[in-house]
Design a protein around this motif. Structure first.
Motif, PDB file in Angstrom:
ATOM      1  N   GLU A 169       0.826  -1.197   0.000  1.00 36.98           N
ATOM      2  CA  GLU A 169       0.000   0.000   0.000  1.00 36.98           C
ATOM      3  C   GLU A 169       0.862   1.250   0.000  1.00 36.98           C
ATOM      4  OE1 GLU A 169      -2.397   0.938   3.407  1.00 36.98           O
ATOM      5  OE2 GLU A 169      -1.102  -0.226   4.744  1.00 36.98           O
ATOM      6  N   TRP A 170       0.256   2.346  -0.395  1.00 36.35           N
ATOM      7  CA  TRP A 170       0.878   3.674  -0.473  1.00 36.35           C
ATOM      8  C   TRP A 170       1.540   4.000   0.862  1.00 36.35           C
ATOM      9  CZ3 TRP A 170       0.443   6.707  -4.936  1.00 36.35           C
ATOM     10  CH2 TRP A 170       0.814   8.048  -4.832  1.00 36.35           C
ATOM     11  N   MET A 193      -3.681  10.090  -1.469  1.00 36.01           N
ATOM     12  CA  MET A 193      -3.700   8.735  -2.023  1.00 36.01           C
ATOM     13  C   MET A 193      -3.545   7.653  -0.953  1.00 36.01           C
ATOM     14  SD  MET A 193      -3.963   9.243  -5.372  1.00 36.01           S
ATOM     15  CE  MET A 193      -3.263   7.833  -6.234  1.00 36.01           C
ATOM     16  N   THR A 239      -4.319   3.461  -1.019  1.00 38.13           N
ATOM     17  CA  THR A 239      -4.145   2.807  -2.317  1.00 38.13           C
ATOM     18  C   THR A 239      -3.364   1.510  -2.115  1.00 38.13           C
ATOM     19  OG1 THR A 239      -4.218   4.894  -3.528  1.00 38.13           O
ATOM     20  CG2 THR A 239      -3.078   3.052  -4.594  1.00 38.13           C
ATOM     21  N   ILE A 247      -7.451   2.086  -5.883  1.00 35.74           N
ATOM     22  CA  ILE A 247      -6.932   3.453  -5.870  1.00 35.74           C
ATOM     23  C   ILE A 247      -7.819   4.303  -4.963  1.00 35.74           C
ATOM     24  CG2 ILE A 247      -6.357   5.475  -7.251  1.00 35.74           C
ATOM     25  CD1 ILE A 247      -6.101   3.601  -9.665  1.00 35.74           C
ATOM     26  N   GLU A 248      -7.243   4.768  -3.882  1.00 36.88           N
ATOM     27  CA  GLU A 248      -7.941   5.694  -2.991  1.00 36.88           C
ATOM     28  C   GLU A 248      -7.415   7.101  -3.287  1.00 36.88           C
ATOM     29  OE1 GLU A 248     -10.361   4.969  -1.135  1.00 36.88           O
ATOM     30  OE2 GLU A 248     -10.261   2.835  -0.670  1.00 36.88           O
ATOM     31  N   ASP A 249      -8.286   7.963  -3.719  1.00 35.11           N
ATOM     32  CA  ASP A 249      -7.866   9.312  -4.085  1.00 35.11           C
ATOM     33  C   ASP A 249      -8.898  10.296  -3.564  1.00 35.11           C
ATOM     34  OD1 ASP A 249      -6.925  11.627  -5.182  1.00 35.11           O
ATOM     35  OD2 ASP A 249      -6.771  10.869  -7.227  1.00 35.11           O
ATOM     36  N   SER A 289     -12.362   5.598  -7.703  1.00 35.56           N
ATOM     37  CA  SER A 289     -11.667   5.616  -6.423  1.00 35.56           C
ATOM     38  C   SER A 289     -12.349   4.670  -5.438  1.00 35.56           C
ATOM     39  CB  SER A 289     -11.646   7.028  -5.849  1.00 35.56           C
ATOM     40  OG  SER A 289     -10.994   7.066  -4.603  1.00 35.56           O
TER      41      SER A 289
END
Length: 271
Positions: free
Chosen positions: A84-85, A92, A95, A110-112, A124
């Motif tokens: 993960e990010w 983000m 993500t 993708i979390e944005d 997202s």
């Protein structure tokens, strides 16, 4: 999600979307290393539609996993799902890249936070399946000879992972300027056009390179002695940590020159 952006937008990504790094995690997620293709999807039905899609790599350097976003090499950390990010205070955060055992497929979530501006078009937070692909051919080589003076920084550069822009470092008398170009048009053919006004740069005190790509002088053009390449680096905290955009030395394109649209590489982000 949008594809092309200027050098200024790349830099803004570092300001608004990337915070301090967490410490590199220790563990094994090497089964996730490689290149993936995220297909194009219809903005309403979410069905896969024809097109080149987006290529997303996962690679490892000095024990830390990385992927790409808008030209930046973004660190990843281990999580239950996979990776993960790893940048904190980021739009983000959350993500993830992992492997779905039930479907036997690799996926990305993708979390944005900024995707709210896309309304119902955003993907997202959705699990999107990807396919493994070979590393694309034709990517520019960032390997370059080390500079001996700041005059060796003069010339044209293109982000290796974000080939939608180029910029030139040139001299005007004793002044050193950065002049930006961008590809206009997502369809064939794309056209190189100059963009914005020249930006005056200043030498980095005590070392080779230039600063002045942003108002707070956090973005520097430097040479990485270990990786033997030029880089645009962004300082992200007061402890000297930074993220990088590797740069390739390239030949200039004349104003109005047309080229095929480049590949889309990296985790899509709304900016």
């Amino acid at each position: 999600m949008r594809g092309a952006a200027t050098l200024l937008i790349l830099i803004a990504l570092g300001v608004s979307g990337c915070g301090p790094l967490t410490e590199p995690s220790v563990g094994a997620r090497d089964h996730l290393l490689g290149w993936y293709k995220l297909p194009n999807r219809h903005y309403r039905t979410r069905k896969v539609i024809p097109g080149g899609g987006t290529l997303i790599p996962v690679f490892k350097n000095d024990g830390t996993y990385y992927s790409l976003c808008r030209g930046f090499e973004v660190p990843l950390k281990e999580c239950i799902e996979g990776l993960e990010w790893a940048l904190t205070e980021s739009s983000m955060i959350g993500t993830k890249i992992g492997f779905d055992v039930m479907s036997n497929k690799y996926y990305i979530i993708i979390e944005d936070a900024r995707a709210q501006y896309e309304g119902g078009y955003s993907t997202s937070g959705e699990k999107q399946f990807m396919t493994r692909v070979d590393k694309p051919s034709g990517l520019p080589d960032a390997t370059a000879r080390p500079p001996r003076t700041n005059d060796d920084f003069l010339g044209w550069y293109q982000p290796v992972w974000f080939p939608w822009i180029r910029f030139e470092i040139r001299k005007n008398g004793k002044r050193c300027l950065s002049v930006e170009w961008e590809l206009s048009g997502a369809e064939r053919p794309a056209v190189w056009k100059s963009h914005g006004k020249p930006r005056e740069l200043a030498p980095i005190p005590g070392r080779l390179g230039f600063t002045g790509f942003d108002r707070k002088n956090r973005d520097n053009l430097t040479y990485n002695e270990i990786l033997k390449r030029f880089e645009l680096t962004k300082n992200i905290d007061d402890q000297g940590r930074f993220i990088r955009i590797p740069l390739a030395r390239v030949s200039p394109h004349p104003e109005g020159a047309t080229v095929p649209p480049p590949m889309r590489i990296g985790i899509p982000a709304w900016h």
